[in-house]
Enzyme design. Sequence first.
Site, PDB file in Angstrom:
ATOM      1  N   SER A 118       0.801  -1.223  -0.080  1.00 44.00           N
ATOM      2  CA  SER A 118      -0.013   0.128  -0.183  1.00 44.00           C
ATOM      3  C   SER A 118       0.756   1.307   0.069  1.00 44.00           C
ATOM      4  O   SER A 118       1.976   1.577   0.719  1.00 44.00           O
ATOM      5  CB  SER A 118      -1.060  -0.051   1.271  1.00 44.00           C
ATOM      6  OG  SER A 118      -1.614   1.327   1.501  1.00 44.00           O
ATOM      7  N   TYR A 142      -1.673   0.104  10.132  1.00 47.53           N
ATOM      8  CA  TYR A 142      -2.059  -0.582   8.847  1.00 47.53           C
ATOM      9  C   TYR A 142      -0.775  -0.535   7.911  1.00 47.53           C
ATOM     10  O   TYR A 142      -0.373  -1.848   7.686  1.00 47.53           O
ATOM     11  CB  TYR A 142      -3.318  -0.125   8.595  1.00 47.53           C
ATOM     12  CG  TYR A 142      -3.512  -0.690   6.887  1.00 47.53           C
ATOM     13  CD1 TYR A 142      -3.688  -1.891   6.443  1.00 47.53           C
ATOM     14  CD2 TYR A 142      -3.197   0.360   5.882  1.00 47.53           C
ATOM     15  CE1 TYR A 142      -3.947  -2.298   5.240  1.00 47.53           C
ATOM     16  CE2 TYR A 142      -3.126  -0.076   4.668  1.00 47.53           C
ATOM     17  CZ  TYR A 142      -3.617  -1.510   4.054  1.00 47.53           C
ATOM     18  OH  TYR A 142      -3.609  -1.882   2.760  1.00 47.53           O
ATOM     19  N   LYS A 146       1.874  -3.481   6.575  1.00 47.13           N
ATOM     20  CA  LYS A 146       2.517  -3.757   5.085  1.00 47.13           C
ATOM     21  C   LYS A 146       4.004  -3.579   4.849  1.00 47.13           C
ATOM     22  O   LYS A 146       4.728  -4.426   4.230  1.00 47.13           O
ATOM     23  CB  LYS A 146       1.699  -2.748   4.252  1.00 47.13           C
ATOM     24  CG  LYS A 146       0.297  -2.890   4.140  1.00 47.13           C
ATOM     25  CD  LYS A 146      -0.123  -4.201   3.366  1.00 47.13           C
ATOM     26  CE  LYS A 146      -1.664  -4.576   3.471  1.00 47.13           C
ATOM     27  NZ  LYS A 146      -2.055  -5.848   2.598  1.00 47.13           N
TER      28      LYS A 146
END
Length: 322
Positions: A118, A142, A146
């Site tokens: 991402s 989050y 990643k």
Amino acid sequence: MANRILVAGGAGYIGSHVQKQLLEEGFEVLVFDDLSSGDEVNILDGAEFIRGNILDKDVLDMAMSQDIDGVVHLAAKKAVGESMVYPEMYAENNISGSINILNAMVNNGVKHIVFSSSAAVYGMPQYVPIDEKHPINTINYYGYTKRAIEENMEWYARLGKLDFAALRYFNAVGYAKDKSIRGKERNPQNLMPIIMEAATGKREKFSIFGNDYDTKDGTCVRDYVHVSDLAKAHTLALKKLMAEGQSFTLNLGTGLGTSVKEIVDATEKVIERKLNYDYAERRAGDPATLTANAKKAYEVLGWKPEYTDVEEIIRTVWNLEL
Ligand code: UDP
């Protein structure tokens, strides 16, 4: 013999489009998904399916032992806000789950993985459009998960265990033009599905988060890339890994910036009526502008998005309702 690809998270929004692209290009597809957010209607004809969770090492190992030539890994939790409240859930699902996938690959001699990363790894942009050399300065958990998985893949690759393609998506939107994928996300957190819920009456109204940003109309600017274009990048990446065995990390975006207000206006045009929305406070952690420099994806994969017109992209979503 056709190459056989395990698609972890293949019943999800992006995963189902990847599944479709793989099948169309003649790959055999084994979807591995626990259906926690994915949907069984997204398992396409011609794909095999194992219902399993990536935290269940035994089931994962069983799936990985079935003559798998490569993996596309999109099984993850992806709500930024939630990740800041329940990091332990994100640590387990995203990080531990991904390590389980990497280890199941190593145990079964599976060499190639395309990973759903991402633009969140970059954090607040120091410049736009963002290229892959932009500093990594992740500002939410989050995004950190990643990056942690990218780093683990970098180590495994360095140690000769596997090769990987890390694909850093910008804002994925749209649905397959032929309407073959109909599963909708439950409790969506992203702008486009939220607008669509308002358009279909599932939600009374929505809010635009902030109208005082330093952008063309005061609302945030993002790089909206069609999910079918994203899916195509996955098969290109897999083929490249299979042919050359060299790992790489790429941005996937169009390079074009569209504001929230422009998305709303374009949606009203497509659906031919007004939407019910208001302006609310800024959402914490939102950069004003986030766009991709995706030149490397073109250089490495020859990838170029076909969809560059937001109205056309929105039409691929609205068509599902007609
Ligand atoms: N957004 C909004 N209202 C919503 C959801 C999102 O105004 O109900 C805005 C959000 O602030 C951001 C843009 O839409 O500027 C895209 O947000 P999304 O969550 O879809 O993706 P992100 O850019 O955060 O990955």
